[in-house]
Design a protein around this motif. Structure first.
Motif, mmCIF file in Angstrom:
data_model
loop_
_atom_site.group_PDB
_atom_site.id
_atom_site.type_symbol
_atom_site.label_atom_id
_atom_site.label_comp_id
_atom_site.label_asym_id
_atom_site.label_seq_id
_atom_site.Cartn_x
_atom_site.Cartn_y
_atom_site.Cartn_z
ATOM 1 N N MET A 394 -49.917 -43.597 77.856
ATOM 2 C CA MET A 394 -48.586 -42.997 77.819
ATOM 3 C C MET A 394 -48.166 -42.627 76.403
ATOM 4 S SD MET A 394 -47.667 -42.757 80.918
ATOM 5 C CE MET A 394 -45.960 -42.317 80.684
ATOM 6 N N ALA A 395 -48.915 -43.055 75.394
ATOM 7 C CA ALA A 395 -48.604 -42.710 74.002
ATOM 8 C C ALA A 395 -49.325 -41.443 73.553
ATOM 9 C CB ALA A 395 -48.971 -43.872 73.078
ATOM 10 N N HIS A 396 -49.976 -40.751 74.475
ATOM 11 C CA HIS A 396 -50.715 -39.547 74.102
ATOM 12 C C HIS A 396 -49.783 -38.500 73.480
ATOM 13 C CE1 HIS A 396 -54.017 -36.664 74.298
ATOM 14 N NE2 HIS A 396 -53.155 -35.778 74.774
ATOM 15 N N GLY A 397 -48.563 -38.371 73.999
ATOM 16 C CA GLY A 397 -47.612 -37.410 73.441
ATOM 17 C C GLY A 397 -47.242 -37.734 72.008
ATOM 18 N N GLU A 398 -47.260 -39.012 71.654
ATOM 19 C CA GLU A 398 -46.906 -39.391 70.283
ATOM 20 C C GLU A 398 -48.024 -39.045 69.305
ATOM 21 O OE1 GLU A 398 -43.867 -39.892 72.146
ATOM 22 O OE2 GLU A 398 -45.541 -41.001 73.016
ATOM 23 N N PHE A 399 -49.262 -38.958 69.770
ATOM 24 C CA PHE A 399 -50.327 -38.476 68.895
ATOM 25 C C PHE A 399 -50.126 -36.976 68.621
ATOM 26 C CE2 PHE A 399 -52.556 -42.219 70.778
ATOM 27 C CZ PHE A 399 -52.738 -42.914 69.601
ATOM 28 N N ILE A 400 -49.640 -36.246 69.619
ATOM 29 C CA ILE A 400 -49.263 -34.840 69.392
ATOM 30 C C ILE A 400 -48.158 -34.767 68.341
ATOM 31 C CG2 ILE A 400 -48.214 -32.805 70.475
ATOM 32 C CD1 ILE A 400 -49.618 -33.566 73.067
ATOM 33 N N MET A 401 -47.162 -35.651 68.465
ATOM 34 C CA MET A 401 -46.066 -35.695 67.498
ATOM 35 C C MET A 401 -46.583 -36.005 66.094
ATOM 36 S SD MET A 401 -43.117 -38.599 67.204
ATOM 37 C CE MET A 401 -44.416 -39.759 66.735
ATOM 38 N N MET A 402 -47.506 -36.954 65.973
ATOM 39 C CA MET A 402 -48.054 -37.313 64.666
ATOM 40 C C MET A 402 -48.767 -36.119 64.033
ATOM 41 S SD MET A 402 -49.502 -41.109 65.615
ATOM 42 C CE MET A 402 -50.332 -41.319 64.041
ATOM 43 N N GLY A 403 -49.493 -35.352 64.834
ATOM 44 C CA GLY A 403 -50.151 -34.159 64.310
ATOM 45 C C GLY A 403 -49.149 -33.139 63.802
ATOM 46 N N LEU A 452 -52.002 -51.272 85.272
ATOM 47 C CA LEU A 452 -50.563 -51.432 85.161
ATOM 48 C C LEU A 452 -50.177 -51.959 83.783
ATOM 49 C CD1 LEU A 452 -47.777 -51.308 86.408
ATOM 50 C CD2 LEU A 452 -48.149 -53.614 87.339
ATOM 51 N N GLU A 453 -50.917 -52.990 83.304
ATOM 52 C CA GLU A 453 -50.621 -53.539 81.987
ATOM 53 C C GLU A 453 -50.882 -52.504 80.897
ATOM 54 O OE1 GLU A 453 -52.149 -55.013 84.351
ATOM 55 O OE2 GLU A 453 -51.679 -57.142 84.504
ATOM 56 N N THR A 454 -51.938 -51.674 81.059
ATOM 57 C CA THR A 454 -52.245 -50.636 80.069
ATOM 58 C C THR A 454 -51.132 -49.601 80.013
ATOM 59 O OG1 THR A 454 -54.590 -50.925 80.542
ATOM 60 C CG2 THR A 454 -53.944 -48.923 79.374
ATOM 61 N N LEU A 455 -50.651 -49.214 81.192
ATOM 62 C CA LEU A 455 -49.575 -48.225 81.245
ATOM 63 C C LEU A 455 -48.327 -48.754 80.542
ATOM 64 C CD1 LEU A 455 -48.645 -46.032 84.268
ATOM 65 C CD2 LEU A 455 -46.848 -47.248 83.087
ATOM 66 N N LEU A 456 -47.956 -50.011 80.831
ATOM 67 C CA LEU A 456 -46.759 -50.580 80.216
ATOM 68 C C LEU A 456 -46.928 -50.746 78.711
ATOM 69 C CD1 LEU A 456 -45.829 -53.292 82.878
ATOM 70 C CD2 LEU A 456 -44.686 -51.110 82.466
ATOM 71 N N ALA A 457 -48.120 -51.158 78.288
ATOM 72 C CA ALA A 457 -48.359 -51.371 76.861
ATOM 73 C C ALA A 457 -48.294 -50.054 76.089
ATOM 74 C CB ALA A 457 -49.714 -52.047 76.657
ATOM 75 N N THR A 458 -48.959 -49.030 76.617
ATOM 76 C CA THR A 458 -48.943 -47.742 75.906
ATOM 77 C C THR A 458 -47.561 -47.091 75.970
ATOM 78 O OG1 THR A 458 -49.781 -46.661 77.916
ATOM 79 C CG2 THR A 458 -51.396 -47.299 76.241
ATOM 80 N N PHE A 459 -46.799 -47.369 77.023
ATOM 81 C CA PHE A 459 -45.433 -46.867 77.080
ATOM 82 C C PHE A 459 -44.586 -47.514 75.987
ATOM 83 C CE2 PHE A 459 -41.070 -46.954 78.857
ATOM 84 C CZ PHE A 459 -40.859 -45.595 78.926
ATOM 85 N N GLY A 460 -44.794 -48.816 75.773
ATOM 86 C CA GLY A 460 -44.090 -49.494 74.687
ATOM 87 C C GLY A 460 -44.498 -48.953 73.329
ATOM 88 N N LEU A 465 -43.504 -45.692 68.426
ATOM 89 C CA LEU A 465 -43.892 -44.589 67.544
ATOM 90 C C LEU A 465 -42.773 -43.562 67.416
ATOM 91 C CD1 LEU A 465 -47.622 -44.012 68.603
ATOM 92 C CD2 LEU A 465 -46.775 -45.019 66.472
ATOM 93 N N GLN A 466 -42.048 -43.319 68.495
ATOM 94 C CA GLN A 466 -40.913 -42.397 68.413
ATOM 95 C C GLN A 466 -39.839 -42.936 67.472
ATOM 96 O OE1 GLN A 466 -39.210 -40.588 71.969
ATOM 97 N NE2 GLN A 466 -41.052 -41.078 73.128
#
Length: 655
Positions: A394-403, A452-460, A465-466
């Motif tokens: 779920m943090a994939h969008g934040e890597f776009i933001m970092m770029g 489920l845990e991966t989704l919640l962790a990457t969402f956090g 990052l935001q």
């Protein structure tokens, strides 16, 4: 003693006058023409000046163009004593002007500042002079001057320019200018030529012209005038016949039109009737009716009818009478043009509209292709990590933001826009690659096979990052400026165009698509990635370090997201939420295309891009509705093809 002195003084004055006459040569032909029209020039009225301008334009005298230009630019002055025209320049002192010839600039003596007046044409006269200058500019040896003249004509066309344009067209040799001149001649012919057959021919020649100017010239020819007649219109060019009582033309509208044409008496409303009754009260009654009985609308209407019968007020028609009067007339919308012209315009506009629709479809396809390339860049990294590792990041969008922020920071230190982008692309990849590796090592590696845990962790991590980006860069949008050579758009015609930034992103997407195919199919890392994706246990038994492959795969996907961020930042506002605008589409692209497949991601991005643009075309005013319809379509799509467009086969599909 005094008399001889006076005679001597008079002789000196005669000598001075003779010397002055000898010093200034006689007026040249162009000056004589100005003198002949001096009264018109002095008045400087747009309504009366045209004969003077036309006299100069049609004189064929050397210097006519120069004089018109200097007149337009307010450089002409007129001497009060004899009315001659000059150019002026500052003299030896501030009370003196040096007089110069209106064409040759030859010095012709001096004059006091109060002895000359400046000719100051207003903007209207300047426009007329500009139109007159067209004759000279269309035959100017300089191509740029001829193009500028054609632009001036197109902005302010007139009937007197048509013969000048036709004459210049016969002499024009440069193909590009001649094509523009030919097209402009057709447009002016349609508007101003008096011969019907010539106009029809010019109209029909525009059948393939998609320009706004062509449609702007043709559409006014279909203007109509509404008419009412008790008889059938036989000779009129009728566009349509109107039926009173229909939704588009009610009886009230028909009656109001008749009133406006003085074909029916004005409607007298209740307030006007009551005012008339009040004005005619006499001895407590109106037309013999006691005012105490006028307490209903029907009673007041009856009293008004009696007043009208006595001639005290104008009669008011009843609703039935108004309807009957309307029914006596036929109502038409009539074309102002000749029937042959109207028929030609309708046929030409129909052909133009058909081509416009085709080109609108092509323009929509280009927009969809551009959007698909953006979605491909945003989703390909997610497809790799999701397909190989099964991790919902779920943090994939934040890597776009970092770029995107990397590109912004680079431009603060590298002012050259082209060089800054060249530096930002690899730097964004390195930074987001490192951030992806760090995230995989610290968080993801402990949560494999726990979606489920991966989704919640990457969402956090996404939220963190935001917030970090807001703390560093603030909430205000930051500019990521494209190089100057990416400004503007590639214009095919007045309908189809695509910005150079979109083209650059499309090229970047193609480059990365080919690069990924090479990495996955021609390198050791690609072989290991495919092995782990197809059979993780067998890959481990063959000596492949699964943890290393997972780490590098996650880093590679994150690095590609960083590059996508630089590309997206060139046309979108760089904020901490920039990635969130693409995360949903990225997941949809991966799911629809087929998990873990580069070709599937390409197919999914293409489908999503074309689908979104298609829905927006049907409902352009509501982008939220377009997003909703798209999600509904995708839900239905995956019910019938749950593995996506390009599904994995074999053990990779079973894993």
């Amino acid at each position: 003693m005094l008399r001889p002195f006076r005679l001597l003084l008079a002789g000196l004055l005669v000598c001075l006058a003779t010397a002055s006459a000898i010093a200034q040569p006689a007026p040249t032909p162009i000056e004589e023409l100005l003198l002949q029209n001096s009264e018109l020039i002095d008045k400087s009225s747009r309504r009366t000046i045209e004969p003077a301008i036309e006299a100069l334009r049609d004189s064929d005298l050397p210097g006519a163009e120069t004089v018109l230009t200097r007149w337009r630019d307010r450089e002409l002055w007129r001497r009060k004593s004899d009315g001659r025209f000059f150019l002026v320049a500052p003299g030896a002192d501030r009370d003196t002007y040096v007089l110069r010839h209106v064409v040759t600039d030859e010095e012709l003596g001096t004059a006091g500042r109060r002895d000359v007046d400046q000719i100051k044409p207003n903007s209207g006269i300047q426009g007329l002079i500009n139109s007159a200058l067209v004759q000279f500019q269309l035959t100017n040896p300089d191509p740029a001057a001829r193009r500028a003249s054609l632009d001036a004509i197109s902005r302010n066309p007139s009937a007197d320019q048509l013969p000048i344009l036709r004459e210049a067209l016969q002499e024009e040799a440069e193909p590009g200018i001649k094509a523009t001149m030919t097209r402009l001649e057709r447009l002016l012919t349609i508007r101003f030529d008096e011969d019907i057959a010539t106009r029809v021919s010019a109209i029909e020649s525009l059948a393939g012209d998609l320009s706004v100017e062509a449609r702007a010239t043709l559409n006014p020819l279909l203007s109509t005038t509404r008419k009412a007649s008790r008889e059938e219109l036989e000779d009129a060019n009728v566009a349509r016949e109107l039926s009173p009582g229909s939704d588009e033309f009610s009886y009230d509208a028909a009656y109001d039109f008749l009133v406006g044409e003085n074909l029916a008496p004005k409607t007298i409303n209740a307030a006007a009737k009551d005012a008339a009754l009040t004005a005619n009260i006499a001895d407590g009654s109106v037309a013999g009716i006691p005012i105490t009985t006028l307490n209903t609308r029907e009673a007041r209407d009856a009293a008004y009818v009696k007043l009208a019968a006595d001639g005290a007020v104008s009669p008011a028609l009843t609703e039935a009478e108004r309807t009957a009067l309307v029914d006596e007339f036929n109502f038409y919308d009539v074309y102002a043009e000749n029937p042959a012209v109207t028929e030609a315009v309708l046929g030409t506009i129909g052909a133009i509209n058909f081509r416009v629709h085709l080109n609108e479809f092509a323009d929509l396809a280009l927009d969809a292709l551009s959007l698909a390339s953006i979605y491909f860049l945003a989703a390909i990294g997610l497809a790799i990590t999701f397909g190989v590792m099964g991790v919902i990041n779920m943090a994939h969008g934040e890597f776009i933001m970092m770029g995107a922020y990397t590109g912004y920071v680079v431009q603060q230190f590298v002012p050259d826009r082209t060089l800054s982008i060249v530096v930002a692309l690899p730097l964004a990849f390195i930074i987001t690659f490192a951030a992806g590796v760090l995230l995989e090592r610290l968080v993801i590696r402990w949560l494999y096979h726990r979606p489920l845990e991966t989704l919640l962790a990457t969402f956090g991590v996404s939220i963190a990052l935001q917030q970090l980006a807001k703390n560093i860069f603030g909430t205000q949008a930051r500019p990521l400026t494209a190089p100057g050579w990416l400004d503007g758009a590639l214009v095919f015609n007045d309908v189809v165009a695509i910005s150079y930034i979109r083209i650059a992103i499309f090229v970047l997407a193609v480059v990365f698509f080919l690069l990924l195919l090479f990495v996955l199919n021609r390198t050791r890392l690609g072989l290991e990635v495919r092995a782990v994706r197809q059979n993780p246990r067998m890959a481990s038994s063959m000596g492949i370090d699964r943890e290393r492959v997972n780490m590098l795969t996650f880093g590679l996907g994150s690095g590609i997201a960083g590059i996508a961020g630089v590309a997206i930042g060139l046309f979108a506002q760089v904020t901490s939420e920039i990635g969130q605008a693409y995360i949903v589409q990225s997941f949809m692209t991966v799911v629809v295309g087929g998990v873990g497949n580069v070709w599937g991601t390409l197919a999914g991005a293409t489908l999503i891009g074309f689908l979104q643009k298609g829905i927006e075309w049907f409902n352009p005013s509501n982008t939220l509705a377009a997003q909703t319809y798209m999600i509904v379509f995708i839900i239905i799509f995956i019910q019938f093809r749950p593995r996506g467009i390009v599904a994995l086969k074999g053990r990779a599909a079973e894993a």
